[in-house]
Design a protein around this motif. Structure first.
Motif, PDB file in Angstrom:
ATOM      1  N   GLU A  91       8.126 -25.101  32.640  1.00  0.00           N
ATOM      2  CA  GLU A  91       8.693 -25.948  33.726  1.00  0.00           C
ATOM      3  C   GLU A  91       7.514 -27.231  33.859  1.00  0.00           C
ATOM      4  N   GLU A  92       6.518 -26.688  33.922  1.00  0.00           N
ATOM      5  CA  GLU A  92       5.396 -27.847  33.952  1.00  0.00           C
ATOM      6  C   GLU A  92       4.812 -28.366  32.761  1.00  0.00           C
ATOM      7  N   ASN A  93       5.140 -27.610  31.582  1.00  0.00           N
ATOM      8  CA  ASN A  93       4.754 -27.839  30.281  1.00  0.00           C
ATOM      9  C   ASN A  93       2.991 -28.000  30.283  1.00  0.00           C
ATOM     10  N   LEU A  94       2.778 -26.746  30.778  1.00  0.00           N
ATOM     11  CA  LEU A  94       1.022 -26.577  30.835  1.00  0.00           C
ATOM     12  C   LEU A  94       0.801 -25.194  30.683  1.00  0.00           C
ATOM     13  N   TYR A  95      -0.330 -24.711  30.373  1.00  0.00           N
ATOM     14  CA  TYR A  95      -1.064 -23.618  30.441  1.00  0.00           C
ATOM     15  C   TYR A  95      -1.818 -23.428  31.867  1.00  0.00           C
ATOM     16  N   ARG A  96      -1.725 -22.301  32.418  1.00  0.00           N
ATOM     17  CA  ARG A  96      -2.137 -22.033  33.876  1.00  0.00           C
ATOM     18  C   ARG A  96      -2.484 -20.531  33.892  1.00  0.00           C
TER      19      ARG A  96
END
Length: 240
Positions: A134-139
């Motif tokens: 959804e945020e287009n990132l790795y977390r």
């Protein structure tokens, strides 16, 4: 001629309905071993080299307790500090390994019979990051992620066991992390769960939780639905 009502609709509903358990072509515990991409000579070469590496290369960075336990069983600690496993020790250990056991689920329908050459599928790993689409990132992975993954596995017919998939990095304290890892997993699925603990002392409190969930210590001992997973060896041939 009057049209029959509901005929097509009934056929569609029948095709869309799940198959009865008795007629499903794929079920947990099918016998494996038919697919053999390697020749017998190829398999033997891999086995021989595994034995050779264990006996000649061995492992670095073993803890004092590990050294004491393994050398008492027949391992050899070299002058270079590496702990080596003779072939006789490996063979004896394999002969003593438990076979024909059942991994219980909280729901008996999810019990896994590991006898013979039966095949089951499970998740695995201890990921520390999650790909957030959804945020287009790795977390960092969080406790909610672990619970959500367990819920997904609980509905996946062809995944038979939930090995904890990620580390809840939003819980910095190792004791609290171990307890919440277990809680998220067993609350998320009624299938057998595999987890791990940072320190032995954390297991005692975990048992209290498991006894409550099972309905008592006797009930837990009769049908333990959690396994401890240990993998202390990492590349290149050393203890983590």
């Amino acid at each position: 001629m009057p049209r029959r009502s509901g005929g097509r609709r009934a056929r569609r509903a029948e095709r869309a309905a799940p198959l009865a358990e008795a007629i499903k072509p794929v079920r947990p515990g099918h016998t494996g071993g038919r697919y053999k991409p390697l020749s017998e000579a190829g398999v033997a070469a891999i086995v021989d080299n595994a034995f050779r590496i264990l006996s000649e290369v061995g492992f670095a960075d073993a803890t004092p307790h590990c050294i004491e336990t393994c050398t008492a069983a027949g391992a050899v600690l070299g002058e270079d500090g590496r702990l080596r496993m003779p072939g006789s020790l490996v063979e004896r250990t394999l002969e003593q390994a438990r076979r024909n056991l059942v991994l219980h689920g909280q729901d008996p329908r999810n019990d896994l019979d590991l006898s013979g050459a039966r095949v089951h599928f499970a998740t695995a790993g201890a990921a520390v990051m999650v790909a957030d689409t959804e945020e287009n990132l790795y977390r960092d992975s969080m406790a909610q992620d672990l619970y959500d993954m367990a819920r997904i596995v609980d509905t996946c017919e062809h995944i038979h066991m939930f090995q904890r998939t990620c580390v809840p990095r939003d819980i910095p304290d190792n004791y609290e992390m171990d307890l919440n890892t277990l809680y998220c997993a067993v609350m998320g699925t009624s299938k057998h769960v595999g987890s791990s603990w940072t320190l032995p002392g954390h297991v005692e409190k975990s048992f209290e939780m498991l006894h409550l969930i099972a309905g008592g210590e006797a009930e837990w001992r009769a049908r333990p639905f959690v396994s401890q997973s240990n993998c202390f060896v990492v590349p290149p041939m050393k203890f983590a």
